[in-house]
Design an enzyme around this catalytic site. Structure first.
Site, PDB file in Angstrom:
ATOM      1  N   LYS A  22      21.944   0.881  30.027  1.00  0.00           N
ATOM      2  CA  LYS A  22      20.737   1.179  29.237  1.00  0.00           C
ATOM      3  C   LYS A  22      21.054   2.269  28.205  1.00  0.00           C
ATOM      4  O   LYS A  22      20.712   2.146  27.036  1.00  0.00           O
ATOM      5  CB  LYS A  22      19.619   1.654  30.178  1.00  0.00           C
ATOM      6  CG  LYS A  22      18.483   2.343  29.476  1.00  0.00           C
ATOM      7  CD  LYS A  22      17.430   2.832  30.442  1.00  0.00           C
ATOM      8  CE  LYS A  22      17.635   4.217  30.993  1.00  0.00           C
ATOM      9  NZ  LYS A  22      17.449   5.327  30.032  1.00  0.00           N
ATOM     10  N   ASN A  23      21.745   3.321  28.671  1.00  0.00           N
ATOM     11  CA  ASN A  23      21.970   4.454  27.779  1.00  0.00           C
ATOM     12  C   ASN A  23      22.995   4.161  26.678  1.00  0.00           C
ATOM     13  O   ASN A  23      23.102   4.916  25.719  1.00  0.00           O
ATOM     14  CB  ASN A  23      22.405   5.692  28.585  1.00  0.00           C
ATOM     15  CG  ASN A  23      21.230   6.296  29.332  1.00  0.00           C
ATOM     16  OD1 ASN A  23      20.086   5.841  29.196  1.00  0.00           O
ATOM     17  ND2 ASN A  23      21.496   7.318  30.128  1.00  0.00           N
ATOM     18  N   ARG A  94      12.170   8.559  25.011  1.00  0.00           N
ATOM     19  CA  ARG A  94      12.665   9.574  24.078  1.00  0.00           C
ATOM     20  C   ARG A  94      13.740   9.065  23.136  1.00  0.00           C
ATOM     21  O   ARG A  94      13.893   9.563  22.023  1.00  0.00           O
ATOM     22  CB  ARG A  94      13.256  10.745  24.879  1.00  0.00           C
ATOM     23  CG  ARG A  94      12.277  11.579  25.592  1.00  0.00           C
ATOM     24  CD  ARG A  94      13.020  12.649  26.329  1.00  0.00           C
ATOM     25  NE  ARG A  94      14.096  13.193  25.532  1.00  0.00           N
ATOM     26  CZ  ARG A  94      13.952  14.151  24.641  1.00  0.00           C
ATOM     27  NH1 ARG A  94      12.792  14.714  24.463  1.00  0.00           N
ATOM     28  NH2 ARG A  94      14.995  14.570  23.942  1.00  0.00           N
ATOM     29  N   CYS A 118       9.001  15.832  29.067  1.00  0.00           N
ATOM     30  CA  CYS A 118       8.929  14.787  30.080  1.00  0.00           C
ATOM     31  C   CYS A 118       9.130  15.450  31.419  1.00  0.00           C
ATOM     32  O   CYS A 118       9.422  16.641  31.491  1.00  0.00           O
ATOM     33  CB  CYS A 118       9.919  13.676  29.817  1.00  0.00           C
ATOM     34  SG  CYS A 118      11.579  14.035  30.267  1.00  0.00           S
ATOM     35  N   ARG A 123      13.021  19.108  27.124  1.00  0.00           N
ATOM     36  CA  ARG A 123      13.805  18.167  26.321  1.00  0.00           C
ATOM     37  C   ARG A 123      13.505  18.242  24.811  1.00  0.00           C
ATOM     38  O   ARG A 123      12.996  17.307  24.204  1.00  0.00           O
ATOM     39  CB  ARG A 123      13.633  16.744  26.848  1.00  0.00           C
ATOM     40  CG  ARG A 123      14.042  16.654  28.304  1.00  0.00           C
ATOM     41  CD  ARG A 123      14.064  15.268  28.813  1.00  0.00           C
ATOM     42  NE  ARG A 123      15.274  14.546  28.452  1.00  0.00           N
ATOM     43  CZ  ARG A 123      15.531  13.316  28.866  1.00  0.00           C
ATOM     44  NH1 ARG A 123      14.676  12.682  29.619  1.00  0.00           N
ATOM     45  NH2 ARG A 123      16.645  12.720  28.527  1.00  0.00           N
ATOM     46  N   SER A 165      24.960  17.911  23.683  1.00  0.00           N
ATOM     47  CA  SER A 165      23.803  17.013  23.858  1.00  0.00           C
ATOM     48  C   SER A 165      24.204  15.588  23.521  1.00  0.00           C
ATOM     49  O   SER A 165      24.792  15.324  22.461  1.00  0.00           O
ATOM     50  CB  SER A 165      22.652  17.465  22.953  1.00  0.00           C
ATOM     51  OG  SER A 165      21.792  16.385  22.647  1.00  0.00           O
ATOM     52  N   VAL A 166      23.879  14.684  24.420  1.00  0.00           N
ATOM     53  CA  VAL A 166      24.189  13.261  24.221  1.00  0.00           C
ATOM     54  C   VAL A 166      23.420  12.736  23.005  1.00  0.00           C
ATOM     55  O   VAL A 166      23.986  12.211  22.048  1.00  0.00           O
ATOM     56  CB  VAL A 166      23.817  12.455  25.496  1.00  0.00           C
ATOM     57  CG1 VAL A 166      23.935  10.962  25.268  1.00  0.00           C
ATOM     58  CG2 VAL A 166      24.693  12.888  26.666  1.00  0.00           C
ATOM     59  N   ASP A 308      22.401  12.308  36.021  1.00  0.00           N
ATOM     60  CA  ASP A 308      21.666  11.069  36.333  1.00  0.00           C
ATOM     61  C   ASP A 308      22.004  10.504  37.716  1.00  0.00           C
ATOM     62  O   ASP A 308      21.390   9.530  38.149  1.00  0.00           O
ATOM     63  CB  ASP A 308      21.935   9.999  35.260  1.00  0.00           C
ATOM     64  CG  ASP A 308      21.163  10.270  33.982  1.00  0.00           C
ATOM     65  OD1 ASP A 308      20.353  11.204  33.968  1.00  0.00           O
ATOM     66  OD2 ASP A 308      21.386   9.550  32.990  1.00  0.00           O
ATOM     67  N   ILE A 330      22.032  20.728  33.940  1.00  0.00           N
ATOM     68  CA  ILE A 330      21.697  20.086  32.654  1.00  0.00           C
ATOM     69  C   ILE A 330      20.188  20.198  32.372  1.00  0.00           C
ATOM     70  O   ILE A 330      19.797  20.642  31.302  1.00  0.00           O
ATOM     71  CB  ILE A 330      22.101  18.587  32.644  1.00  0.00           C
ATOM     72  CG1 ILE A 330      23.566  18.419  33.063  1.00  0.00           C
ATOM     73  CG2 ILE A 330      21.803  17.945  31.282  1.00  0.00           C
ATOM     74  CD1 ILE A 330      24.588  18.561  31.990  1.00  0.00           C
ATOM     75  N   ARG A 400      11.935   1.222  34.065  1.00  0.00           N
ATOM     76  CA  ARG A 400      12.477   1.687  32.778  1.00  0.00           C
ATOM     77  C   ARG A 400      13.988   1.496  32.720  1.00  0.00           C
ATOM     78  O   ARG A 400      14.553   1.390  31.633  1.00  0.00           O
ATOM     79  CB  ARG A 400      12.173   3.176  32.588  1.00  0.00           C
ATOM     80  CG  ARG A 400      10.746   3.468  32.206  1.00  0.00           C
ATOM     81  CD  ARG A 400      10.589   4.924  31.841  1.00  0.00           C
ATOM     82  NE  ARG A 400      11.714   5.347  31.013  1.00  0.00           N
ATOM     83  CZ  ARG A 400      12.250   6.549  31.032  1.00  0.00           C
ATOM     84  NH1 ARG A 400      11.765   7.477  31.811  1.00  0.00           N
ATOM     85  NH2 ARG A 400      13.270   6.845  30.254  1.00  0.00           N
TER      86      ARG A 400
HETATM   87  C1  UD1 Z   1      20.829  11.513  27.764  1.00  0.00           C
HETATM   88  C2  UD1 Z   1      20.556  10.354  28.690  1.00  0.00           C
HETATM   89  C3  UD1 Z   1      19.972  10.860  30.004  1.00  0.00           C
HETATM   90  C4  UD1 Z   1      20.893  11.912  30.617  1.00  0.00           C
HETATM   91  C5  UD1 Z   1      21.219  13.016  29.605  1.00  0.00           C
HETATM   92  C6  UD1 Z   1      22.266  13.992  30.120  1.00  0.00           C
HETATM   93  C7  UD1 Z   1      20.055   8.532  27.198  1.00  0.00           C
HETATM   94  C8  UD1 Z   1      19.024   7.613  26.628  1.00  0.00           C
HETATM   95  N1  UD1 Z   1      19.602   9.469  28.054  1.00  0.00           N
HETATM   96  O1  UD1 Z   1      19.580  12.139  27.477  1.00  0.00           O
HETATM   97  O2  UD1 Z   1      19.822   9.752  30.897  1.00  0.00           O
HETATM   98  O3  UD1 Z   1      20.261  12.508  31.736  1.00  0.00           O
HETATM   99  O4  UD1 Z   1      21.737  12.421  28.391  1.00  0.00           O
HETATM  100  O5  UD1 Z   1      23.415  13.321  30.482  1.00  0.00           O
HETATM  101  O6  UD1 Z   1      21.231   8.408  26.913  1.00  0.00           O
HETATM  102  N2  UD1 Z   1      18.826  19.780  24.571  1.00  0.00           N
HETATM  103  C9  UD1 Z   1      18.368  20.781  23.748  1.00  0.00           C
HETATM  104  N3  UD1 Z   1      18.109  20.464  22.448  1.00  0.00           N
HETATM  105  C10 UD1 Z   1      18.282  19.204  21.940  1.00  0.00           C
HETATM  106  C11 UD1 Z   1      18.756  18.207  22.791  1.00  0.00           C
HETATM  107  C12 UD1 Z   1      19.031  18.507  24.116  1.00  0.00           C
HETATM  108  O7  UD1 Z   1      18.219  21.926  24.165  1.00  0.00           O
HETATM  109  O8  UD1 Z   1      18.027  19.006  20.743  1.00  0.00           O
HETATM  110  C13 UD1 Z   1      19.125  20.084  25.994  1.00  0.00           C
HETATM  111  C14 UD1 Z   1      18.262  19.269  26.954  1.00  0.00           C
HETATM  112  O9  UD1 Z   1      16.995  19.876  27.171  1.00  0.00           O
HETATM  113  C15 UD1 Z   1      19.122  19.241  28.192  1.00  0.00           C
HETATM  114  C16 UD1 Z   1      20.547  19.209  27.635  1.00  0.00           C
HETATM  115  O10 UD1 Z   1      20.446  19.659  26.282  1.00  0.00           O
HETATM  116  O11 UD1 Z   1      18.938  20.425  28.922  1.00  0.00           O
HETATM  117  C17 UD1 Z   1      21.201  17.850  27.632  1.00  0.00           C
HETATM  118  O12 UD1 Z   1      20.341  16.900  27.031  1.00  0.00           O
HETATM  119  P1  UD1 Z   1      20.895  15.641  26.241  1.00  0.00           P
HETATM  120  O13 UD1 Z   1      22.354  15.492  26.511  1.00  0.00           O
HETATM  121  O14 UD1 Z   1      20.452  15.730  24.833  1.00  0.00           O
HETATM  122  O15 UD1 Z   1      20.098  14.460  26.952  1.00  0.00           O
HETATM  123  P2  UD1 Z   1      19.472  13.172  26.285  1.00  0.00           P
HETATM  124  O16 UD1 Z   1      20.302  12.715  25.151  1.00  0.00           O
HETATM  125  O17 UD1 Z   1      18.023  13.417  26.058  1.00  0.00           O
END
Ligand code: UD1
Length: 419
Positions: A22-23, A94, A118, A123, A165-166, A308, A330, A400
Site C-alpha cells: 500500500k505504502n 494523509r 490522526c 503528523r 520523513s517518508v 508499522d 517515530i 484501509r
Molecule cells: C509513512 C507511512 C506510515 C509509516 C511512516 C513511518 C505511507 C503512506 N505511510 O508515513 O505507514 O508509519 O511513514 O515509517 O507511506 N514529520 C514531521 N513533519 C513532516 C512530516 C513528518 O514532523 O512534515 C514527523 C512525523 O510526525 C513522524 C515522523 O516525522 O513523527 C515520521 O513521519 P513520516 O516518515 O513522514 O511518515 P509518513 O510519511 O506520514
C-alpha cells in the site's frame, strides 16, 4: 458497523501470499499525474488505494482498475484538470498530500487540503513544505489548504531534511523531477517503498541516483510512452503474518510473493526472539516456535525496525519469557493498542516512549476496539492466540491497508468472520 469475530487458539497451516505494498502504491499513484499513460501492477485492493484513485479521478485523470488481476491503468488526456485535492479526500488518507509535488511539477500550482492530525500523532507536513519552498515554490496556508505556486517551474536546490520523513522525501522527489538544474536531497528516508517510487520515476525519464541517505536528481524529461510498473510486496503485511505463523503454525507456514533481502532487520529481530525462519528466493517458511526470548528494540526509519510493525511485535512479546521493551521513536502516540491488549490479559506498562511487556502471559478473548490500522491488526493477532472469542470493533481501520485479511487467514484454518 462491521466487527470481526475470532475464535482463538486455532493452529494455522498452508500458505499465505503477500499483496502489493500500500505504502509503495500510494506515492506511485501520485506520481502518475506526471505521466501520460501508465499501468501499475500488483496493487493491493484496499480502501486507501481506492481513496487515492478517487483523488486522481477528481484531478481529471482517467483510471481503470482490474480487480481480478490487481492492476490499474491511468491516462491523462490533459482535459478538465483540477489542481485541487479537497479536504474530504485528504482527511481520511494523509498520503493525498503527495499529489502536491506532482501537481506543482506538472501544472505549476496546487491547492491541497492540510491532512490534519490522526490517531497516532499530530503528523505535520512542515518537512514537505520546507523542501518545496527550497525548490522555489511559493506557499501559503489559507482556510485549511496549502496553496502552492511555481509559475516559472521549480528550481533545483540542495536540501538537507532536519529529520527523516517518508512522505516529505516522496513529495520532494515528485517536485524535483523536472526542477531546473540539479537537486540534492540529504537525510532522506530510504524505505523500500521510496526505492520503488524512484524505480517508477526512472521509467518515467527521471535521472535519479541514491547513495546512502542522499538522493540526486537532474532535470528530467517525461517519456511519453506507456509505463508499466510492478509494485513491491507489502513488508508490513509480511511481518504481520510471520508473527501469526511463529505463534500458531501447526508445524510450519509458507509465505510467498516476497523478497527476504528487503526485510533483513525484521528477520534478524524475529530470529533473536526465537522465530525459526527458512529463507528462499521469493518465499519464507516459518516454523512454529514453542518458546520466545525477550528483546529490547527501538523503532527507527528503514533499515531499522519499522514503527508499522511495533504493535504486532508487542503481541508476540506477550508470549516471550521475561521483560521486553519497545521504544516507539517515530510517532508520539502509537501505543493505543496497549489498553486493549491489557483487557485481553497482557501485562504491559508504558513509561514515556517505552512499553514494557511482561511475558509469557495467557491472553483471553474480549470485546476490543481498533484505533488505527496497525493497532487493529495487532488485536487480530491477539485474538488469534487468545482463549475463547474476541470481538474487534471499528474494523474499517483494517480495511484501509490489509487486503483479504479474513480470507487469507481463513485459508490457513483460522476461525475468523466479519459480521
Ligand atoms: C509513512 C507511512 C506510515 C509509516 C511512516 C513511518 C505511507 C503512506 N505511510 O508515513 O505507514 O508509519 O511513514 O515509517 O507511506 N514529520 C514531521 N513533519 C513532516 C512530516 C513528518 O514532523 O512534515 C514527523 C512525523 O510526525 C513522524 C515522523 O516525522 O513523527 C515520521 O513521519 P513520516 O516518515 O513522514 O511518515 P509518513 O510519511 O506520514
Amino acid at each position: 458497523m462491521q466487527k470481526l469475530i475470532i475464535k482463538g487458539k486455532r493452529e494455522l497451516s498452508g500458505k499465505i501470499s503477500i499483496s502489493g505494498s500500500k505504502n509503495a502504491t500510494l506515492p506511485i499513484l501520485a506520481a502518475s499525474i506526471l505521466a501520460n499513460y501508465v499501468q501499475i501492477n500488483n496493487i493491493p485492493l484496499v480502501k486507501d488505494i481506492f481513496t487515492m484513485v478517487e483523488l486522481l479521478n477528481f484531478i481529471g485523470l482517467k483510471t481503470k482498475i482490474n480487480r481480478k488481476n490487481h492492476y490499474i491503468k491511468i491516462s491523462n488526456n490533459e482535459k478538465n484538470i483540477n489542481t485541487l485535492a479537497p479536504y474530504k479526500l485528504v482527511k481520511t488518507m494523509r498520503a493525498g498530500v503527495l499529489v502536491l509535488g506532482s501537481l506543482l511539477t506538472k501544472y505549476g500550482k496546487a491547492k491541497v487540503s492540510l491532512p490534519g492530525g490522526c490517531a497516532i500523532g499530530t503528523r505535520p507536513v512542515n518537512l514537505h513544505l520546507f523542501a518545496l519552498k527550497k525548490l522555489g515554490a511559493k506557499i501559503k496556508i489559507k482556510d485549511g489548504y496549502i496553496i502552492a505556486q511555481a509559475k516559472n517551474g521549480l528550481k533545483g536546490a540542495k536540501i538537507k531534511f532536519p529529520s527523516i520523513s517518508v512522505g516529505a522525501t516522496e513529495n520532494a522527489l515528485l517536485a524535483a523531477f523536472k526542477a531546473k538544474g540539479k537537486t540534492i536531497l540529504k537525510n532522506c528516508a530510504i524505505e523500500p517503498e521510496i526505492k520503488d517510487l524512484i524505480k517508477f520515476l526512472k521509467k518515467l525519464g527521471a535521472n535519479i541516483y541514491l547513495e546512502g541517505r542522499t538522493i540526486s536528481i537532474s532535470e528530467s524529461k517525461t517519456k511519453s510512452f506507456k509505463i508499466i510498473h510492478d509494485v513491491i510486496f507489502d513488508r508490513i503485511e509480511l511481518g504481520t503474518y510471520m508473527i501469526a505463523s511463529a505463534i500458531l503454525a501447526k508445524k510450519s507456514l509458507i509465505i510467498d510473493k516476497i523478497d527476504p533481502k528487503i526485510i533483513k532487520s525484521e528477520l534478524n529481530i524475529l530470529k533473536k526472539i526465537g522465530v525459526q525462519i527458512k529463507q528462499k528466493k521469493n518465499s519464507i517458511i516459518i516454523n512454529r516456535a514453542r518458546k520466545f526470548k525477550k528483546i529490547n528494540i527501538i523503532t527507527k526509519p528503514y533499515p531499522g525496525f519499522p514503527t508499522d510493525l511495533q504493535a504486532q511485535l508487542m503481541v508476540l512479546l506477550t508470549q516471550a519469557n521475561g521483560e521486553s521493551r519497545i521504544k516507539e521513536d517515530i510517532f508520539e502516540n502509537r501505543f493505543m493498542h496497549v489498553p486493549e491488549l491489557k483487557r485481553m490479559g497482557a501485562q504491559i506498562e508504558i513509561k514515556d516512549k517505552t512499553a514494557i511487556i511482561k511475558g509469557p502471559t495467557k491472553l483471553t478473548g474480549a470485546e476490543v476496539m481498533a484505533t488505527d490500522l496497525r493497532a487493529s491488526v495487532s488485536l487480530v493477532l491477539a485474538g488469534l492466540i487468545a482463549d475463547n472469542r474476541t470481538i474487534i470493533n471499528r474494523i474499517y481501520h483494517l480495511d484501509r491497508g490489509y487486503e483479504y485479511l479474513e480470507n487469507k487467514l481463513k485459508n490457513c484454518k483460522a476461525k475468523i468472520k466479519r459480521v
